[in-house]
Design a protein around this motif. Structure first.
Motif, PDB file in Angstrom:
ATOM      1  N   TYR A 217      28.033 -47.148  32.627  1.00  0.00           N
ATOM      2  CA  TYR A 217      28.554 -47.663  31.365  1.00  0.00           C
ATOM      3  C   TYR A 217      28.546 -49.195  31.374  1.00  0.00           C
ATOM      4  CZ  TYR A 217      31.899 -48.163  27.459  1.00  0.00           C
ATOM      5  OH  TYR A 217      32.517 -48.500  26.280  1.00  0.00           O
ATOM      6  N   ARG A 218      28.949 -49.775  32.493  1.00  0.00           N
ATOM      7  CA  ARG A 218      28.965 -51.226  32.594  1.00  0.00           C
ATOM      8  C   ARG A 218      27.547 -51.792  32.683  1.00  0.00           C
ATOM      9  NH1 ARG A 218      34.224 -53.109  36.150  1.00  0.00           N
ATOM     10  NH2 ARG A 218      35.763 -52.499  34.580  1.00  0.00           N
ATOM     11  N   ASP A 219      26.654 -51.058  33.345  1.00  0.00           N
ATOM     12  CA  ASP A 219      25.252 -51.485  33.374  1.00  0.00           C
ATOM     13  C   ASP A 219      24.693 -51.601  31.964  1.00  0.00           C
ATOM     14  OD1 ASP A 219      24.916 -51.790  36.104  1.00  0.00           O
ATOM     15  OD2 ASP A 219      24.277 -49.712  36.425  1.00  0.00           O
ATOM     16  N   MET A 220      25.091 -50.687  31.108  1.00  0.00           N
ATOM     17  CA  MET A 220      24.628 -50.723  29.723  1.00  0.00           C
ATOM     18  C   MET A 220      25.071 -52.012  29.037  1.00  0.00           C
ATOM     19  SD  MET A 220      25.511 -48.066  26.613  1.00  0.00           S
ATOM     20  CE  MET A 220      27.190 -48.700  26.437  1.00  0.00           C
ATOM     21  N   PHE A 221      26.311 -52.420  29.282  1.00  0.00           N
ATOM     22  CA  PHE A 221      26.806 -53.656  28.679  1.00  0.00           C
ATOM     23  C   PHE A 221      26.058 -54.869  29.226  1.00  0.00           C
ATOM     24  CE2 PHE A 221      30.252 -51.120  27.085  1.00  0.00           C
ATOM     25  CZ  PHE A 221      30.675 -51.791  25.948  1.00  0.00           C
ATOM     26  N   VAL A 222      25.744 -54.828  30.514  1.00  0.00           N
ATOM     27  CA  VAL A 222      24.982 -55.941  31.094  1.00  0.00           C
ATOM     28  C   VAL A 222      23.621 -56.059  30.415  1.00  0.00           C
ATOM     29  CG1 VAL A 222      23.875 -56.806  33.190  1.00  0.00           C
ATOM     30  CG2 VAL A 222      26.162 -55.818  33.312  1.00  0.00           C
ATOM     31  N   GLU A 223      22.929 -54.922  30.282  1.00  0.00           N
ATOM     32  CA  GLU A 223      21.616 -54.941  29.628  1.00  0.00           C
ATOM     33  C   GLU A 223      21.724 -55.454  28.198  1.00  0.00           C
ATOM     34  OE1 GLU A 223      18.667 -54.500  30.874  1.00  0.00           O
ATOM     35  OE2 GLU A 223      19.460 -54.036  32.858  1.00  0.00           O
ATOM     36  N   GLY A 224      22.773 -55.015  27.506  1.00  0.00           N
ATOM     37  CA  GLY A 224      22.957 -55.467  26.128  1.00  0.00           C
ATOM     38  C   GLY A 224      23.210 -56.959  26.042  1.00  0.00           C
ATOM     39  N   MET A 225      24.041 -57.477  26.922  1.00  0.00           N
ATOM     40  CA  MET A 225      24.366 -58.902  26.886  1.00  0.00           C
ATOM     41  C   MET A 225      23.177 -59.763  27.293  1.00  0.00           C
ATOM     42  SD  MET A 225      28.255 -58.816  28.343  1.00  0.00           S
ATOM     43  CE  MET A 225      29.535 -57.913  27.455  1.00  0.00           C
ATOM     44  N   ILE A 226      22.380 -59.279  28.251  1.00  0.00           N
ATOM     45  CA  ILE A 226      21.168 -60.007  28.629  1.00  0.00           C
ATOM     46  C   ILE A 226      20.217 -60.068  27.436  1.00  0.00           C
ATOM     47  CG2 ILE A 226      19.128 -59.956  30.098  1.00  0.00           C
ATOM     48  CD1 ILE A 226      21.684 -60.747  31.537  1.00  0.00           C
ATOM     49  N   SER A 227      20.098 -58.970  26.735  1.00  0.00           N
ATOM     50  CA  SER A 227      19.219 -58.930  25.560  1.00  0.00           C
ATOM     51  C   SER A 227      19.703 -59.889  24.482  1.00  0.00           C
ATOM     52  CB  SER A 227      19.146 -57.506  25.008  1.00  0.00           C
ATOM     53  OG  SER A 227      18.597 -56.611  25.955  1.00  0.00           O
ATOM     54  N   ILE A 228      21.019 -59.958  24.288  1.00  0.00           N
ATOM     55  CA  ILE A 228      21.568 -60.897  23.310  1.00  0.00           C
ATOM     56  C   ILE A 228      21.276 -62.332  23.737  1.00  0.00           C
ATOM     57  CG2 ILE A 228      23.697 -61.794  22.285  1.00  0.00           C
ATOM     58  CD1 ILE A 228      24.844 -58.954  22.451  1.00  0.00           C
ATOM     59  N   ALA A 229      21.461 -62.620  25.028  1.00  0.00           N
ATOM     60  CA  ALA A 229      21.208 -63.968  25.535  1.00  0.00           C
ATOM     61  C   ALA A 229      19.747 -64.362  25.368  1.00  0.00           C
ATOM     62  CB  ALA A 229      21.605 -64.052  27.005  1.00  0.00           C
ATOM     63  N   GLU A 230      18.849 -63.380  25.453  1.00  0.00           N
ATOM     64  CA  GLU A 230      17.418 -63.658  25.309  1.00  0.00           C
ATOM     65  C   GLU A 230      16.975 -63.658  23.852  1.00  0.00           C
ATOM     66  OE1 GLU A 230      15.735 -60.648  27.769  1.00  0.00           O
ATOM     67  OE2 GLU A 230      15.904 -61.857  29.613  1.00  0.00           O
ATOM     68  N   GLY A 231      17.915 -63.378  22.938  1.00  0.00           N
ATOM     69  CA  GLY A 231      17.611 -63.441  21.509  1.00  0.00           C
ATOM     70  C   GLY A 231      16.793 -62.288  20.986  1.00  0.00           C
ATOM     71  N   GLU A 232      16.885 -61.133  21.624  1.00  0.00           N
ATOM     72  CA  GLU A 232      16.124 -59.974  21.159  1.00  0.00           C
ATOM     73  C   GLU A 232      16.633 -59.480  19.813  1.00  0.00           C
ATOM     74  OE1 GLU A 232      15.210 -56.694  23.684  1.00  0.00           O
ATOM     75  OE2 GLU A 232      15.264 -57.915  25.507  1.00  0.00           O
ATOM     76  N   ASN A 233      15.740 -58.818  19.105  1.00  0.00           N
ATOM     77  CA  ASN A 233      16.095 -58.226  17.811  1.00  0.00           C
ATOM     78  C   ASN A 233      17.112 -57.098  18.022  1.00  0.00           C
ATOM     79  OD1 ASN A 233      15.700 -56.144  15.567  1.00  0.00           O
ATOM     80  ND2 ASN A 233      14.585 -57.912  14.759  1.00  0.00           N
ATOM     81  N   PRO A 234      18.171 -57.045  17.194  1.00  0.00           N
ATOM     82  CA  PRO A 234      19.179 -55.981  17.344  1.00  0.00           C
ATOM     83  C   PRO A 234      18.592 -54.579  17.342  1.00  0.00           C
ATOM     84  CG  PRO A 234      19.986 -57.666  15.860  1.00  0.00           C
ATOM     85  CD  PRO A 234      18.556 -58.020  16.163  1.00  0.00           C
ATOM     86  N   ARG A 235      17.553 -54.359  16.539  1.00  0.00           N
ATOM     87  CA  ARG A 235      16.949 -53.029  16.503  1.00  0.00           C
ATOM     88  C   ARG A 235      16.286 -52.689  17.841  1.00  0.00           C
ATOM     89  NH1 ARG A 235      15.815 -49.817  12.311  1.00  0.00           N
ATOM     90  NH2 ARG A 235      16.279 -51.507  10.843  1.00  0.00           N
ATOM     91  N   ASN A 236      15.640 -53.680  18.453  1.00  0.00           N
ATOM     92  CA  ASN A 236      15.020 -53.444  19.756  1.00  0.00           C
ATOM     93  C   ASN A 236      16.078 -53.209  20.830  1.00  0.00           C
ATOM     94  OD1 ASN A 236      12.506 -53.812  18.630  1.00  0.00           O
ATOM     95  ND2 ASN A 236      12.323 -55.962  19.233  1.00  0.00           N
TER      96      ASN A 236
END
Length: 249
Positions: A217-236
């Protein structure tokens, strides 16, 4: 409440008691206070001797997870991450400050703070991965307390049986008491083996599965936050994180 755990415990105990009755035995013959004291007291004492105080206390708190499982809602977590991603996309990372202040989960709040501070993605991952690893190791040690109980209790049960037989051998002058005395002596062995395989080991494995799920569950949050930091599209981001839903099933 985890009804599967409750039903499993009831089924296991009922199978033994009903089997005893069908074989012509009396359920009351399985009740023996001294044997129970020897097995449970000896097992808990041995585990306390081998464990650090913090680990032992954590194990006692985690015991409630057996019937009241911690809730890890992966679907709701994904939606929270997507909401954060949309805010960051519209208002920038500083727009997450209000979210961070209201976030109840300390782990998620720490990740949000790293995002707001403009930390690099690799830095965010390294910091949060340390938290996940340390937490998982500590909780796994706590779960292994019950695993150790499952290892000690059969041996303590045999010790109780031998102690009972010593008492029987001391009364050889009364042959009429030998049969019942030996039967009572072996009740301790039943308690030891039964507690290990019906209670302690299943609880240990149940807790370890919850610990693993918590880390995922926490790994999922890490992946999500890394994606946000990298500016990925919310849909992706959502598409990427949907794979975690299988873990929470």
């Amino acid at each position: 409440m985890d009804l599967l755990s409750l039903f499993g415990l009831i089924l296991g105990l009922a199978a033994i008691l009903v089997g005893q009755h069908l074989e012509g035995g009396h359920i009351s013959s399985l009740l023996n206070g001294p044997a129970l004291l020897i097995v449970i007291g000896g097992t808990v004492g041995a585990v306390m001797l081998q464990s650090r105080l913090g680990v032992f206390l954590r194990a006692m708190r985690m015991l409630f997870w057996t019937f009241y499982s911690p809730r890890f809602d992966f679907e709701e977590g994904i939606q929270r991450i997507i909401r954060w991603s949309n805010i960051a996309r519209k208002e920038g990372l500083l727009g997450l400050e209000d979210v961070e202040e209201k976030e109840p989960d300390p782990f998620a709040r720490k990740g949000l703070q790293l995002l707001i501070d403009g930390s690099e993605p690799d830095s965010i991952r390294n910091i949060l991965d340390v938290d996940i690893s340390v937490k998982e190791q500590f909780d796994t040690q706590a779960a292994k307390v019950f695993e150790s109980m499952g290892g000690y209790s059969p041996t303590i049960g045999i010790l109780g049986a031998v102690m009972g037989l010593i008492q029987v051998m001391g009364n050889l002058s009364d042959p009429g008491m030998l049969g019942s005395g030996i039967a009572v002596a072996f009740v301790a062995t039943i308690y030891g083996v039964g507690a290990a395989n019906l209670i302690f080991l299943p609880i240990a494995n149940k807790l370890k599965s919850h610990v693993q799920l918590q880390s995922q569950y926490r790994d999922m949050f890490v992946e999500g936050m890394i994606s946000i930091a990298e500016g990925e599209n919310p849909r992706n981001i959502e598409t990427k994180l949907l794979g975690y839903l299988r873990q929470g099933a």
